[in-house]
Scaffold this motif. Structure first.
Motif, PDB file in Angstrom:
ATOM      1  N   LEU A  46       0.821  -1.209   0.000  1.00 46.31           N
ATOM      2  CA  LEU A  46       0.000   0.000   0.000  1.00 46.31           C
ATOM      3  C   LEU A  46       0.854   1.256   0.000  1.00 46.31           C
ATOM      4  O   LEU A  46       0.622   2.181  -0.789  1.00 46.31           O
ATOM      5  N   THR A  66     -10.238  -1.425   6.141  1.00 44.86           N
ATOM      6  CA  THR A  66     -10.604  -2.782   5.734  1.00 44.86           C
ATOM      7  C   THR A  66     -11.435  -3.404   6.842  1.00 44.86           C
ATOM      8  O   THR A  66     -11.391  -2.962   7.995  1.00 44.86           O
ATOM      9  N   GLN A  92      -8.184  -0.033  -2.073  1.00 39.03           N
ATOM     10  CA  GLN A  92      -9.079  -1.082  -1.589  1.00 39.03           C
ATOM     11  C   GLN A  92      -8.870  -2.387  -2.362  1.00 39.03           C
ATOM     12  O   GLN A  92      -8.961  -3.475  -1.793  1.00 39.03           O
ATOM     13  N   TYR A 121      -5.713  -4.007  -0.922  1.00 41.30           N
ATOM     14  CA  TYR A 121      -6.067  -4.687   0.322  1.00 41.30           C
ATOM     15  C   TYR A 121      -6.747  -6.018   0.022  1.00 41.30           C
ATOM     16  O   TYR A 121      -6.432  -7.055   0.606  1.00 41.30           O
ATOM     17  N   VAL A 157      -3.805  -8.631   0.754  1.00 43.60           N
ATOM     18  CA  VAL A 157      -3.944  -8.901   2.184  1.00 43.60           C
ATOM     19  C   VAL A 157      -5.076  -9.887   2.464  1.00 43.60           C
ATOM     20  O   VAL A 157      -5.033 -10.635   3.437  1.00 43.60           O
ATOM     21  N   GLU A 160      -8.326  -9.087   3.014  1.00 44.70           N
ATOM     22  CA  GLU A 160      -9.380  -8.559   3.875  1.00 44.70           C
ATOM     23  C   GLU A 160     -10.543  -8.069   3.007  1.00 44.70           C
ATOM     24  O   GLU A 160     -10.452  -8.000   1.785  1.00 44.70           O
TER      25      GLU A 160
END
Length: 333
Positions: free
Chosen positions: A36, A117, A277, A280, A284, A286
């Motif tokens: 990010l 998130t 977003q 993420y 990640v 999420e």
């Protein structure tokens, strides 16, 4: 620990911030936020200096006072965000961009914190020893059918306290305490380790189910050693009686002293953008808070669920009571 994202870090950079820098104190692991911060720098030209902290963020900010170099704090769990807010260490942010991108349920009405998130507190269940319909509600996990079958991390961990806090909000302290006693009675071993180590214990046959956050499945499937653990379980979405699946957030706040306020606000707004977003969601694992951005295909494959609507501020406010319950019943003993 000092971690420089997007350019070599010099400790002096935090002592005397340069133009077009943002200084971040983070409870989030560097490898989780590096994609990010690197993308933000690429998009904006603003460098990001990250100080990763294992603990003590509030104490550090208090000690530094108005001279703190930190512009933003990154953390997980609503209670940790509220800890900084209640200590008077954050400032209110007003931004039409943030208000448009982040639903009211995931941001502070006063603008002191913003969720970037969401994560679900799910059950990892053995594919071999747990039936599809066996996991139902969080409340039912305290029933005798689970005796000797549950693994979990420490009761004092923020993830555990968040779920217990939600139980307090929904059922009151007395009933929540009885529920926690039931969970303790059903443990296969003393609470220890991380969410991932609970899945390893299921794989090793030490227990049948564990409580965890959904995104750890994504991380384990990417790890050569841990992939075998992940493939031994499936994700199941318990829900509260007359409610949905427990949700919490990772979030951001602007510090009261923020020396680079304009750049910090730009980063906050960028974190709510479709671009951030999607990072993420894909990297990640999420759930995006921006309604127009879907979860990754892998996360979608875990299944659909109805998120619980218990207000995050109420869950965070119940943390002290939750911790007292954990200590009173000796959950970790």
């Amino acid at each position: 620990m000092f971690t420089r994202i997007a350019a070599p870090l010099m400790i002096a950079a935090l002592a005397a911030p340069a133009v077009a820098d943002v200084n971040v104190y983070s409870y989030r692991q560097p490898d989780l936020i590096a994609p990010l911060t690197e993308a933000f720098t690429k998009d904006t030209g603003i460098n990001v200096n990250v100080v990763f902290l294992n603990k003590g963020m509030v104490e550090r900010l208090k000690a530094e006072g108005d001279l703190s170099p930190a512009d933003l704090i990154f953390t997980v769990d609503i209670s940790r965000l509220l800890e900084a807010v209640n200590a008077g260490l954050t400032q209110s942010v007003s931004s039409p961009v943030l208000e448009e991108n982040i639903p009211p349920a995931f941001r502070d009405p006063e603008g002191h914190w913003f969720g970037v998130t969401a994560r679900a507190r799910i059950v990892y269940a053995s594919k071999e020893r747990v039936k599809d319909e066996e996991v139902t509600t969080y409340e039912a996990l305290a029933e005798p059918q689970w005796k000797g079958r549950i693994c979990t991390r420490s009761g004092s961990h923020s993830y555990t306290l968040g779920l217990l806090g939600a139980m307090i909000v929904r059922h009151g302290e007395a009933e929540a305490e009885e529920w926690m006693k039931g969970i303790k009675a059903n443990l296969a071993r003393k609470p220890e380790g991380s969410d991932r180590s609970q899945v390893k214990a299921i794989w090793a046959g030490e227990c049948d189910i564990s409580l965890g956050n959904n995104y750890y499945m994504v991380a384990m499937l990417k790890d050569d050693e841990q992939k075998e653990w992940a493939e031994s379980v499936r994700i199941m979405f318990p829900h509260f009686e007359n409610g949905g699946t427990h949700m919490n957030i990772s979030g951001v706040s602007m510090t009261k002293s923020a020396p680079n306020r304009d750049e910090a606000l730009q980063m906050m707004e960028w974190l709510s953008s479709d671009h951030a977003q999607k990072i993420y969601a894909e990297i990640v694992g999420e759930y995006p808070v921006e309604p127009g951005v879907p979860p990754s295909d892998l996360v979608k494959s875990f299944g659909a669920f109805e998120p619980d609507t218990t207000p995050l501020t109420e869950i965070g406010a119940a943390r002290p009571a939750a911790l007292k319950i954990v200590e009173r019943i000796g959950f970790d003993d």
